[in-house]
Design a protein around this motif. Sequence first.
Motif, short mmCIF file in Angstrom:
data_model
loop_
_atom_site.label_atom_id
_atom_site.label_comp_id
_atom_site.label_asym_id
_atom_site.label_seq_id
_atom_site.Cartn_x
_atom_site.Cartn_y
_atom_site.Cartn_z
N LYS A 1 1.58 3.90 -3.89
CA LYS A 1 2.32 4.71 -4.86
C LYS A 1 3.34 3.83 -5.57
O LYS A 1 4.19 3.21 -4.93
CB LYS A 1 3.02 5.89 -4.17
N TRP B 1 -0.36 7.12 -7.64
CA TRP B 1 -1.14 6.49 -6.57
C TRP B 1 -2.20 5.60 -7.20
O TRP B 1 -3.25 6.06 -7.61
CB TRP B 1 -1.77 7.55 -5.68
N ASP C 1 6.43 2.93 -8.58
CA ASP C 1 7.76 3.51 -8.78
C ASP C 1 7.78 4.70 -9.73
O ASP C 1 8.80 5.36 -9.89
CB ASP C 1 8.75 2.43 -9.25
N SER D 1 3.51 14.08 -5.59
CA SER D 1 3.55 14.94 -4.42
C SER D 1 4.63 16.00 -4.55
O SER D 1 4.57 17.05 -3.93
CB SER D 1 3.80 14.10 -3.15
N ASP E 1 7.12 11.73 -9.16
CA ASP E 1 6.33 11.74 -7.94
C ASP E 1 5.33 12.89 -7.96
O ASP E 1 5.71 14.05 -8.00
CB ASP E 1 7.28 11.89 -6.75
N GLY F 1 2.45 3.75 5.99
CA GLY F 1 3.74 3.24 5.55
C GLY F 1 4.89 4.14 5.98
O GLY F 1 4.74 5.36 6.09
N LYS F 2 6.05 3.53 6.23
CA LYS F 2 7.22 4.29 6.65
C LYS F 2 7.64 5.30 5.59
O LYS F 2 8.15 6.38 5.90
CB LYS F 2 8.38 3.33 6.95
N LYS F 3 7.43 4.94 4.34
CA LYS F 3 7.82 5.83 3.25
C LYS F 3 6.64 6.68 2.76
O LYS F 3 6.76 7.37 1.76
CB LYS F 3 8.37 5.00 2.08
N LYS F 4 5.52 6.60 3.48
CA LYS F 4 4.31 7.32 3.10
C LYS F 4 3.93 7.00 1.65
O LYS F 4 3.58 7.88 0.88
CB LYS F 4 4.49 8.82 3.28
N ASP F 5 4.01 5.71 1.32
CA ASP F 5 3.69 5.27 -0.03
C ASP F 5 2.44 4.38 -0.09
O ASP F 5 2.18 3.74 -1.09
CB ASP F 5 4.88 4.54 -0.65
N GLU F 6 1.67 4.37 1.01
CA GLU F 6 0.42 3.65 1.05
C GLU F 6 -0.64 4.57 1.66
O GLU F 6 -0.32 5.46 2.44
CB GLU F 6 0.53 2.37 1.88
#
Length: 219
Positions: A198, A204, A200, A52, A50, A151-156
């Motif tokens: 983002k 990004w 797997d 981030s 990741d 996104g809920k997972k902050k992946d968009e």
Amino acid sequence: MVNRRTLPAATLAAAAVLSLAACGGGGGKPGADDKIAGAGGGGASSAAPDPSASPGAERPAVELPKDMKNVFEGGGNGDPVVEAVLRDSEGRINSLDEAIHTRSLERPAFGFYQTGEAARGAAVWVQGFYDDDITWTGTVRYYDRKVTVEGKKKDEATLSYCSDESKAYNKDLKSGKTSDAVDDTGDSLVFYSTRLAKNDKGVWQTTDVYSKRGTSQCQ
């Protein structure tokens, strides 16, 4: 006459698809279903954690010639997620120009930073340079960059930005001649709105691109 080709827009929400500007003819262009090296997976040989959480995560090396320069301004706010989105977007932009320079869509970074409609549209755009036997030279400035994480997972995320191509010129590979400067500086400004997700591997990847040349949004 515009300095550089405008990147064709892929579908972005309800936005219409824009056609490729001044596209050269000839065969050999990638089709919508053609496989693009690394697209969709971030490149198996370039897996990275990741971004981030790990700013030093490995990314494919991108090599541009000295006369082809991209300058990225602003947008960062210290948020590691926003910074990661900006960094991988910069990687995508540089990867397109590396493909133009090397005359190859097989460079590792090309499919690493983009997927789906964005990757297919980019392949058609780059192929246009090949068909016309041109590259580009000079400096392109990217500015007014704005990131919204979703996104809920902050992946968009969505990323909008402007580019100033007034100091970038098409260059004929056979003659070495460059195009003239544009008469209307507004024609050198392009507005972009992109979507990223983002994957797997923590990359990004840009999934959709909308672009418009000569827009007042970049004045």
